[in-house]
Design a protein around this motif. Structure first.
Motif, PDB file in Angstrom:
ATOM      1  N   GLY A 282      39.232  28.994 111.715  1.00  0.00           N
ATOM      2  CA  GLY A 282      37.914  28.865 112.318  1.00  0.00           C
ATOM      3  C   GLY A 282      37.430  30.059 113.106  1.00  0.00           C
ATOM      4  O   GLY A 282      36.450  29.948 113.850  1.00  0.00           O
ATOM      5  N   ALA A 283      38.061  31.210 112.947  1.00  0.00           N
ATOM      6  CA  ALA A 283      37.626  32.428 113.633  1.00  0.00           C
ATOM      7  C   ALA A 283      36.930  33.360 112.647  1.00  0.00           C
ATOM      8  O   ALA A 283      36.956  33.148 111.434  1.00  0.00           O
ATOM      9  CB  ALA A 283      38.830  33.133 114.260  1.00  0.00           C
ATOM     10  N   LEU A 307      40.403  31.267  97.971  1.00  0.00           N
ATOM     11  CA  LEU A 307      40.228  30.261  99.016  1.00  0.00           C
ATOM     12  C   LEU A 307      38.770  30.114  99.429  1.00  0.00           C
ATOM     13  O   LEU A 307      38.393  29.117 100.051  1.00  0.00           O
ATOM     14  CB  LEU A 307      41.058  30.626 100.253  1.00  0.00           C
ATOM     15  N   GLU A 308      37.954  31.146  99.125  1.00  0.00           N
ATOM     16  CA  GLU A 308      36.546  31.178  99.513  1.00  0.00           C
ATOM     17  C   GLU A 308      36.394  31.004 101.019  1.00  0.00           C
ATOM     18  O   GLU A 308      35.717  30.098 101.517  1.00  0.00           O
ATOM     19  CB  GLU A 308      35.747  30.132  98.730  1.00  0.00           C
ATOM     20  N   LEU A 309      37.038  31.917 101.724  1.00  0.00           N
ATOM     21  CA  LEU A 309      36.963  31.961 103.184  1.00  0.00           C
ATOM     22  C   LEU A 309      36.335  33.271 103.621  1.00  0.00           C
ATOM     23  O   LEU A 309      36.478  34.301 102.954  1.00  0.00           O
ATOM     24  CB  LEU A 309      38.367  31.833 103.789  1.00  0.00           C
ATOM     25  N   PRO A 310      35.634  33.276 104.759  1.00  0.00           N
ATOM     26  CA  PRO A 310      35.041  34.519 105.251  1.00  0.00           C
ATOM     27  C   PRO A 310      36.108  35.493 105.730  1.00  0.00           C
ATOM     28  O   PRO A 310      37.092  35.095 106.359  1.00  0.00           O
ATOM     29  CB  PRO A 310      34.153  34.059 106.413  1.00  0.00           C
ATOM     30  N   ILE A 402      23.795  34.104 113.476  1.00  0.00           N
ATOM     31  CA  ILE A 402      24.632  33.931 112.286  1.00  0.00           C
ATOM     32  C   ILE A 402      25.646  32.806 112.508  1.00  0.00           C
ATOM     33  O   ILE A 402      26.715  32.783 111.908  1.00  0.00           O
ATOM     34  CB  ILE A 402      25.344  35.242 111.895  1.00  0.00           C
ATOM     35  N   SER A 403      25.281  31.870 113.371  1.00  0.00           N
ATOM     36  CA  SER A 403      26.190  30.767 113.660  1.00  0.00           C
ATOM     37  C   SER A 403      26.366  29.882 112.429  1.00  0.00           C
ATOM     38  O   SER A 403      25.487  29.790 111.572  1.00  0.00           O
ATOM     39  CB  SER A 403      25.660  29.939 114.839  1.00  0.00           C
ATOM     40  N   VAL A 404      27.510  29.259 112.336  1.00  0.00           N
ATOM     41  CA  VAL A 404      27.846  28.402 111.195  1.00  0.00           C
ATOM     42  C   VAL A 404      28.226  27.016 111.698  1.00  0.00           C
ATOM     43  O   VAL A 404      28.637  26.844 112.847  1.00  0.00           O
ATOM     44  CB  VAL A 404      29.010  28.995 110.379  1.00  0.00           C
ATOM     45  N   ALA A 405      28.075  26.050 110.825  1.00  0.00           N
ATOM     46  CA  ALA A 405      28.451  24.667 111.154  1.00  0.00           C
ATOM     47  C   ALA A 405      29.713  24.297 110.386  1.00  0.00           C
ATOM     48  O   ALA A 405      29.721  24.326 109.153  1.00  0.00           O
ATOM     49  CB  ALA A 405      27.308  23.722 110.804  1.00  0.00           C
ATOM     50  N   TRP A 431      33.511  24.583 105.271  1.00  0.00           N
ATOM     51  CA  TRP A 431      34.527  25.245 106.097  1.00  0.00           C
ATOM     52  C   TRP A 431      35.079  24.190 107.048  1.00  0.00           C
ATOM     53  O   TRP A 431      34.413  23.805 108.014  1.00  0.00           O
ATOM     54  CB  TRP A 431      33.902  26.406 106.853  1.00  0.00           C
ATOM     55  N   ALA A 432      36.252  23.706 106.766  1.00  0.00           N
ATOM     56  CA  ALA A 432      36.865  22.634 107.550  1.00  0.00           C
ATOM     57  C   ALA A 432      38.039  23.198 108.346  1.00  0.00           C
ATOM     58  O   ALA A 432      38.952  23.806 107.784  1.00  0.00           O
ATOM     59  CB  ALA A 432      37.334  21.507 106.638  1.00  0.00           C
TER      60      ALA A 432
END
Length: 598
Positions: A282-283, A307-310, A402-405, A431-432
């Motif tokens: 989550g970072a 994984l499709e992670l940022p 650019i906040s995300v939920a 994104w869990a």
């Protein structure tokens, strides 16, 4: 010399001049003193108007020894001032660089204004009453030279005095030594008759605002901090020290109060593994490196794509291959950024065009990574990273949100969670955060089943996932490329025939060359790419509007090859791979020939 150049630059920035710098130093921590490979130089270009490059031909050279003179003499125009430290022109030092006779005596410098100054012995003399050793006194000769140049160009040096107090806070004796040497250099300029001209450069006209001098690495680090603030996420940097990216790690380590965590890992692979793990947790995960490190990180970059992670991967390019020339610049990692992974493994690639632009490029890279759940490679280079220029401090409130939920509840009937159920607009998956009740899901490098994320070897599913990963990158909206074509904006004018297309750090030299050609009455257009994957939607239309498209790059034509294959445009490459940035004069000469002769 790097310290001296940095202090002169800071003094100049405080006066309000526009500036551009080019540090150039050897890779070795202790390079062989007095030899050509051991020369360390710092070039500063400053003016009372907008400038784009560190300049091609210095008006003044301070040569601290014969090696410095020989390494830089070819860059000087006739009539340039050369300040020579005569104390170092000994027979031994002359022989180190191949001088049989001192150039101060053989007439080879007659076309220059040579100022012989015994910098070392005058510094020692100025410090004689302080009781310092000769070795410590000789080390202060750079401050004597800085004082002399500060007098010559009417630079205040109060900020340097404060800097010395901070730097040597635990050694008040060294504070006094360096302050005394600095003042002695100023006094020498004031009293000697060797210098008949003193210069005063007025402040440049700039937009109102608060400015600071900033290097590319500093700006990039602050852009990452701003990204964390505007995304409301903690920032995690996993890094292994490598030239020329290490300064980003150093800078970010100062900003713990903004939720920044920095980890110096044992190697490049561990660094990116930690960064990807932070993203999973989550970072905003970031890793910084140069070309050799990207090669080592490629497997984990592929994992992040699966994984499709940022994830933000900063590649501060240097001359390669292998260890190459660690402190010299190059743009030769573009192909590796675009294609340097096994399988179909697309990601986004962007490149800043100047030191201050690194701030905005870092913010944009983070926005894309977080919004589209993808790794993003940010291609800086040694020229941009260590160069500096004035930067107008932005208002934090005006920076993009650019906040995300994070996903906090099941997203499918029956209380099920589908980790690869995509947002229809961005094609990004949820994104869990690990440990969220009910959102347990499988991760790993094996192919995922659409929606469920289960392991799948189904041929149709694999093709679907490959295509959807590519579609997610292709769908990223990026700004249209702007074209600077003054004549096309005039009523009744068709515009230029020739377009110069660049990317990254070639912006300044290309811009300076185009500006010079237009001042001479020649018509030429310029466009510059920040987004390299995906490319701007209007790029094909822009390229088709010109008879000739020239692509200068510090590689062997990597962007030109992309342009040719994607748009079927006969892009003309112009390449340089000597470890140095283009000079504006080189590009001006080449482009003049293209404009006049096609």
């Amino acid at each position: 010399m790097q310290l001296t150049g940095d202090r002169f630059t800071s003094e100049t920035a405080q006066l309000g001049n526009d500036i551009s710098t080019l540090p150039n130093f050897p890779a070795e921590i202790r390079a062989p003193a007095g030899t050509l490979p051991g020369v360390s130089s710092f070039q500063v270009h400053f003016a009372d108007y907008d400038i784009l490059t560190p300049g091609d031909a210095p008006n003044v050279l301070v040569a601290m020894n014969p090696a410095a003179l020989k390494a830089n003499l070819a860059d000087l125009p006739a009539g340039a001032d050369i300040i020579v430290n005569t104390d170092e022109f000994t027979r031994r030092n002359l022989a180190k660089v191949g001088y049989q006779v001192s150039p101060l005596d053989d007439g080879s410098l007659e076309s220059y204004a040579v100022h012989p100054v015994a910098l070392t012995s005058m510094t020692v003399g100025a410090l004689a009453e302080l009781g310092v050793s000769k070795k410590d006194a000789e080390r202060a000769k750079n401050m004597f030279a800085l004082g002399l140049l500060s007098w010559m160009y009417s630079r205040p040096f109060e900020s340097t005095l404060r800097f010395l107090e901070r730097k040597f806070a635990k050694r008040p004796d060294l504070v006094l030594v360096n302050k005394t040497a600095l003042q002695a250099g100023w006094n020498y300029g004031e009293t000697t008759e060797s210098f008949t001209v003193r210069y005063e450069v007025k402040p440049a006209r700039m937009r109102p605002g608060t400015y600071r001098n900033i290097t590319g690495n500093q700006a990039l680090a602050l852009g990452l901090v701003a990204s964390a603030v505007r995304s409301k996420l903690p920032l995690f940097l996993g890094a292994y020290p490598i030239t020329p990216a290490s300064d980003i790690l150093h800078e970010l380590s100062k900003h713990k109060r903004f939720g920044v965590t920095t980890v110096q890992a044992e190697d490049e692979i561990a660094a990116i593994g930690a960064a990807l793990g932070a993203s999973y947790g989550g970072a905003l995960g970031v890793t910084t490196t140069s070309g050799p490190g990207v090669a080592l990180k490629s497997e984990t970059i592929s994992l992040a794509i699966a994984l499709e992670l940022p994830l933000v991967i900063v590649d501060v390019q240097r001359a390669g291959p292998s260890t190459g020339m660690p402190t010299k610049t190059e743009q030769a990692d573009l192909n590796m950024a675009l294609y340097g992974r096994h399988g179909e493994a697309p990601l986004a690639v962007i490149a800043p065009r100047s030191p201050s632009d690194c701030f905005h490029a870092a913010l944009e890279a983070s926005r894309i990574a977080l919004t589209y759940r993808t790794p993003v490679i940010l291609l800086s280079d040694n020229y941009v990273a260590n160069g500096s220029e004035p930067w107008s401090l932005p208002s934090v409130d005006e920076l993009p949100d650019i906040s995300v939920a994070f996903t906090t509840a099941p997203n499918a009937p029956g209380g099920h969670f589908l980790p690869y159920l995509r947002d229809p607009e961005t094609l990004a998956r949820p994104w869990a955060i690990p440990g969220t009740p009910g959102l347990e899901h499988r991760i790993g490098g094996l192919e995922k089943a659409d929606k469920t994320g289960d392991i799948s070897y189904d041929p149709a599913n694999h093709e679907h996932m490959v295509r959807i990963r590519q579609a997610r990158i292709d769908a990223i909206p990026v700004p249209d490329v702007d074209v600077e074509d003054p004549e096309a904006n005039l009523s009744g004018q068709d515009g230029a025939r020739v377009l110069v297309l660049g990317w990254g750090s070639t912006y300044g030299p290309i811009g300076a060359a185009c500006r010079a050609l237009r001042q001479r009455g020649l018509s030429i257009a310029q466009a510059h790419l920040r987004h390299l994957a995906p490319l701007p939607a209007n790029l094909g239309e822009v390229l088709a509007a010109y008879e000739k498209v020239v692509v200068p790059e510090m590689n062997l034509g990597q962007l030109a090859s992309v342009i040719r294959s994607k748009y079927l445009i006969d892009a003309v490459p112009f390449n340089q791979v000597n470890g140095l940035p283009f000079t504006a004069a080189t590009l001006e000469s080449m482009l003049e020939d293209v404009v006049k002769n096609g």
